[in-house]
Scaffold this active site. Structure first.
Site, PDB file in Angstrom:
ATOM      1  N   SER A   9       0.819  -1.210   0.000  1.00  0.00           N
ATOM      2  CA  SER A   9       0.000   0.000   0.000  1.00  0.00           C
ATOM      3  C   SER A   9       0.855   1.263   0.000  1.00  0.00           C
ATOM      4  O   SER A   9       0.318   2.366   0.033  1.00  0.00           O
ATOM      5  CB  SER A   9      -0.902  -0.002   1.242  1.00  0.00           C
ATOM      6  OG  SER A   9      -0.127  -0.170   2.417  1.00  0.00           O
ATOM      7  N   THR A 142     -41.593  24.047  -9.561  1.00  0.00           N
ATOM      8  CA  THR A 142     -41.794  22.675  -9.096  1.00  0.00           C
ATOM      9  C   THR A 142     -41.935  21.869 -10.380  1.00  0.00           C
ATOM     10  O   THR A 142     -42.453  22.374 -11.387  1.00  0.00           O
ATOM     11  CB  THR A 142     -43.071  22.517  -8.243  1.00  0.00           C
ATOM     12  OG1 THR A 142     -44.200  22.857  -9.046  1.00  0.00           O
ATOM     13  CG2 THR A 142     -43.049  23.403  -7.003  1.00  0.00           C
ATOM     14  N   HIS A 143     -41.426  20.656 -10.386  1.00  0.00           N
ATOM     15  CA  HIS A 143     -41.445  19.808 -11.591  1.00  0.00           C
ATOM     16  C   HIS A 143     -40.756  20.500 -12.764  1.00  0.00           C
ATOM     17  O   HIS A 143     -41.074  20.226 -13.918  1.00  0.00           O
ATOM     18  CB  HIS A 143     -42.879  19.446 -11.989  1.00  0.00           C
ATOM     19  CG  HIS A 143     -43.746  18.988 -10.857  1.00  0.00           C
ATOM     20  ND1 HIS A 143     -43.821  17.680 -10.445  1.00  0.00           N
ATOM     21  CD2 HIS A 143     -44.544  19.696 -10.004  1.00  0.00           C
ATOM     22  CE1 HIS A 143     -44.653  17.582  -9.414  1.00  0.00           C
ATOM     23  NE2 HIS A 143     -45.087  18.800  -9.116  1.00  0.00           N
ATOM     24  N   SER A 264     -16.546  25.103 -27.710  1.00  0.00           N
ATOM     25  CA  SER A 264     -16.591  23.839 -28.443  1.00  0.00           C
ATOM     26  C   SER A 264     -15.565  23.909 -29.562  1.00  0.00           C
ATOM     27  O   SER A 264     -15.270  24.979 -30.085  1.00  0.00           O
ATOM     28  CB  SER A 264     -17.986  23.636 -29.014  1.00  0.00           C
ATOM     29  OG  SER A 264     -17.931  22.845 -30.179  1.00  0.00           O
ATOM     30  N   LYS A 270     -20.576  28.244 -28.666  1.00  0.00           N
ATOM     31  CA  LYS A 270     -20.817  27.522 -27.424  1.00  0.00           C
ATOM     32  C   LYS A 270     -20.002  28.035 -26.235  1.00  0.00           C
ATOM     33  O   LYS A 270     -18.842  28.396 -26.368  1.00  0.00           O
ATOM     34  CB  LYS A 270     -20.507  26.035 -27.620  1.00  0.00           C
ATOM     35  CG  LYS A 270     -21.401  25.376 -28.659  1.00  0.00           C
ATOM     36  CD  LYS A 270     -22.631  24.750 -28.035  1.00  0.00           C
ATOM     37  CE  LYS A 270     -22.286  23.593 -27.201  1.00  0.00           C
ATOM     38  NZ  LYS A 270     -22.830  22.343 -27.663  1.00  0.00           N
ATOM     39  N   ASN A 272     -19.767  26.122 -22.975  1.00  0.00           N
ATOM     40  CA  ASN A 272     -20.223  24.953 -22.226  1.00  0.00           C
ATOM     41  C   ASN A 272     -19.883  25.063 -20.739  1.00  0.00           C
ATOM     42  O   ASN A 272     -18.752  25.395 -20.392  1.00  0.00           O
ATOM     43  CB  ASN A 272     -19.589  23.692 -22.792  1.00  0.00           C
ATOM     44  CG  ASN A 272     -19.981  23.456 -24.240  1.00  0.00           C
ATOM     45  OD1 ASN A 272     -21.067  23.844 -24.650  1.00  0.00           O
ATOM     46  ND2 ASN A 272     -19.094  22.847 -24.996  1.00  0.00           N
ATOM     47  N   GLU A 277     -20.685  20.691 -15.003  1.00  0.00           N
ATOM     48  CA  GLU A 277     -20.986  19.319 -15.454  1.00  0.00           C
ATOM     49  C   GLU A 277     -20.039  18.304 -14.838  1.00  0.00           C
ATOM     50  O   GLU A 277     -20.449  17.210 -14.430  1.00  0.00           O
ATOM     51  CB  GLU A 277     -20.890  19.241 -16.977  1.00  0.00           C
ATOM     52  CG  GLU A 277     -21.975  20.035 -17.685  1.00  0.00           C
ATOM     53  CD  GLU A 277     -21.741  20.059 -19.186  1.00  0.00           C
ATOM     54  OE1 GLU A 277     -22.495  19.413 -19.904  1.00  0.00           O
ATOM     55  OE2 GLU A 277     -20.791  20.723 -19.644  1.00  0.00           O
TER      56      GLU A 277
HETATM   57  N1  ARG Z   1      -0.962  -1.463   5.638  1.00  0.00           N
HETATM   58  C1  ARG Z   1      -1.844  -1.953   6.643  1.00  0.00           C
HETATM   59  C2  ARG Z   1      -3.207  -1.277   6.495  1.00  0.00           C
HETATM   60  O1  ARG Z   1      -3.294  -0.347   5.850  1.00  0.00           O
HETATM   61  C3  ARG Z   1      -1.293  -1.648   7.994  1.00  0.00           C
HETATM   62  C4  ARG Z   1      -1.700  -2.611   9.065  1.00  0.00           C
HETATM   63  C5  ARG Z   1      -1.087  -3.921   8.812  1.00  0.00           C
HETATM   64  N2  ARG Z   1      -1.336  -4.836   9.875  1.00  0.00           N
HETATM   65  C6  ARG Z   1      -1.160  -6.139   9.714  1.00  0.00           C
HETATM   66  N3  ARG Z   1      -1.415  -6.879  10.725  1.00  0.00           N
HETATM   67  N4  ARG Z   1      -0.717  -6.639   8.596  1.00  0.00           N
HETATM   68  O2  ARG Z   1      -4.180  -1.741   7.021  1.00  0.00           O
END
Ligand code: ARG
Length: 458
Positions: A9, A142-143, A264, A270, A272, A277
């Site tokens: 991560s 309304t509507h 555009s 245009k 836009n 949006e």
């Molecule tokens: N990267 C993990 C998370 O975001 C951290 C916690 C990891 N804990 C574990 N017991 N592997 O959740």
């Protein structure tokens, strides 16, 4: 390395580095205060962590994917910097499970402060434009059918109040994020004499979690941020939709500033409303992120499960999207041009005063409302068949439907219609004036005292 990439991560949780390091510094100080490590060791750790923070900020930190996440990257670097003898003591009485929860809580608390600030700034822009166009009339719908005349300021204040509720939802969520999980360890608590109150004070938390198993697996505060964010984006998407409609040639109520429209590539005429949006479109991803976190959490057994790592990208995306959208709206609202004359002109057109004619028969002539409604209904049908608007009818034509109509029927105008809605929350000018003052007060006092923001970490 094989499939390691699937589980890491670090490419997104590196965003948590400030929170992670602040949490570790507080933890080291607590360990020393409790004589679990020595003061010298704590000093060494704190200095090492501070220099790691500098490396990250300078962009020289050697990120390592095989170290999985922000916690392990920082800790491993600490070993390199101050040696494993001391660095190895930092993780005493702590687990990545309470650590990651801490980081996310700190991150979300900051995000809420930014979000509320973004909302307040947008409310201020809305209030400014409402105050600057006192007395401008427009058709209320309304509507999406013209219904009754209203003040433009009254219409804009509707958005002010939606955003006011949004603020309260985020502030409420703040209170639930503002609970320190550290000390929960992996799931059962820690076997060291930690001082959780000290940690809470150091890190600016209002209190400590009551149950270690809940604490390491709880992500309600994220689900709540997502939920408040989804509702806020829903409000913004409604405003976006109105700006799209109002800026169309058919309506011509407003013109969006050059910065918020694009031309555009083939149609030179245009302008836009792309920003509005895109904001409307981005609401979809914020809803998606809400479903994402709810689904990640669904059916998880206690306590920590690695699924929880999937809490981050959606949260960051929603926070980024919401903050950017609020900023865009602040700019769009504060620069839009209101075509006041045209808008006011349309407010009395067509059949929008039909209700007022019925009310005229009731108030001035004592006709029962249902009967009056029937009379005006037939009158409208007649006017439509003659290709006339109501105010263009002769008095004789009115009288075809009721002898009660008198010459004073022509005093029924868009202005009189609006002025008659003189109830609390209604569109009568004096009520709107009071509503503007009330909104201004709300903003002023909201900017002045933020008791819920006391836990802000430096
Ligand atoms: N990267 C993990 C998370 O975001 C951290 C916690 C990891 N804990 C574990 N017991 N592997 O959740």
């Amino acid at each position: 390395m094989g499939f390691v990439h699937y589980t890491v991560s670090i490419h997104y949780d590196r965003r948590l580095y400030r929170q992670d390091i602040a949490g570790s510094i507080a933890h080291a100080r607590m360990l020393a205060k409790q004589a679990i490590i020595s003061d010298e060791e704590a000093e060494l750790i704190v200095t090492g962590l501070a220099s790691i923070r500098e490396e990250i900020q300078a962009g020289t930190f050697p990120w390592k994917e095989d170290l999985e996440d922000i916690h392990m990257n920082v800790e491993a670097r600490l070993h390199e910097k101050i040696g494993s003898e001391v660095a190895g003591k930092l993780h005493t009485g702590r687990s990545r499970n309470d650590q990651v929860s801490l980081d996310m809580r700190m991150y979300v608390k900051e995000a809420i402060l930014d979000t509320v600030k973004g909302i307040r700034d947008l409310q201020a822009a809305i209030l400014d434009i409402a105050e600057a166009h006192r007395g401008v009339l427009m058709p209320g719908y309304t509507h999406l059918q013209r219904a009754q005349p209203v003040l433009f300021s009254h219409h804009m204040l509707a958005y002010f109040h939606m955003l006011e509720r949004d603020c309260h939802r985020f502030q409420d969520c703040y209170g639930r994020a503002d609970v320190l999980p550290l000390g929960s360890g992996a799931l059962a608590g820690v076997p060291y004499p930690t001082d959780r109150e000290f940690l809470a004070r150091e890190l600016g938390f209002a209190g400590v979690s009551a149950n270690s198993m809940d604490a390491v697996s709880d992500r309600d505060f994220l689900a709540e941020y997502h939920s408040a964010g989804a509702i806020c984006m829903m409000h913004l998407s409604r405003m976006a939709e109105e700006f799209v409609i109002w800026s169309s040639h058919e309506f011509g109520f407003i013109s969006l500033a050059e910065d918020y429209v694009t031309g555009s590539s083939i149609m030179p005429q245009k302008r836009n409303p792309d920003f509005a949006e895109i904001a409307r479109g981005k609401t979809g991803r914020v809803y998606g992120n809400l479903m994402g976190i709810l689904t990640v959490l669904k059916g998880l057994p206690l306590t920590y499960n690695r699924d929880l790592q999937e809490d981050k990208e959606g949260a960051f995306d929603t926070i980024d999207t919401l903050l950017a959208t609020l900023e865009v709206f602040r700019g769009m609202v504060s620069t839009l041009k209101v075509n006041a004359e045209h808008m006011t002109g349309t407010a009395g057109e067509g059949y929008m005063l039909a209700t007022d004619l019925a009310d005229y028969l009731v108030s001035a002539r004592g006709v029962p409302f249902r009967e009056a409604h029937g009379i005006v209904n037939k009158l409208c049908g007649y006017a439509v068949s003659r290709g006339k608007e109501l105010h263009q009818l002769e008095i004789e034509e009115y009288r075809l439907f009721s002898p009660q109509f008198g010459e004073d029927v022509y005093t029924v105008t868009a202005e009189s219609s609006v002025a008659a809605r003189d109830v609390e929350g209604g569109t009568a000018p004096r009520r709107v004036e009071a509503a503007l003052a009330h909104a201004r007060n709300l903003l002023d006092s909201a900017l002045g005292d933020k008791p819920w923001a006391e836990g802000e970490e430096g």
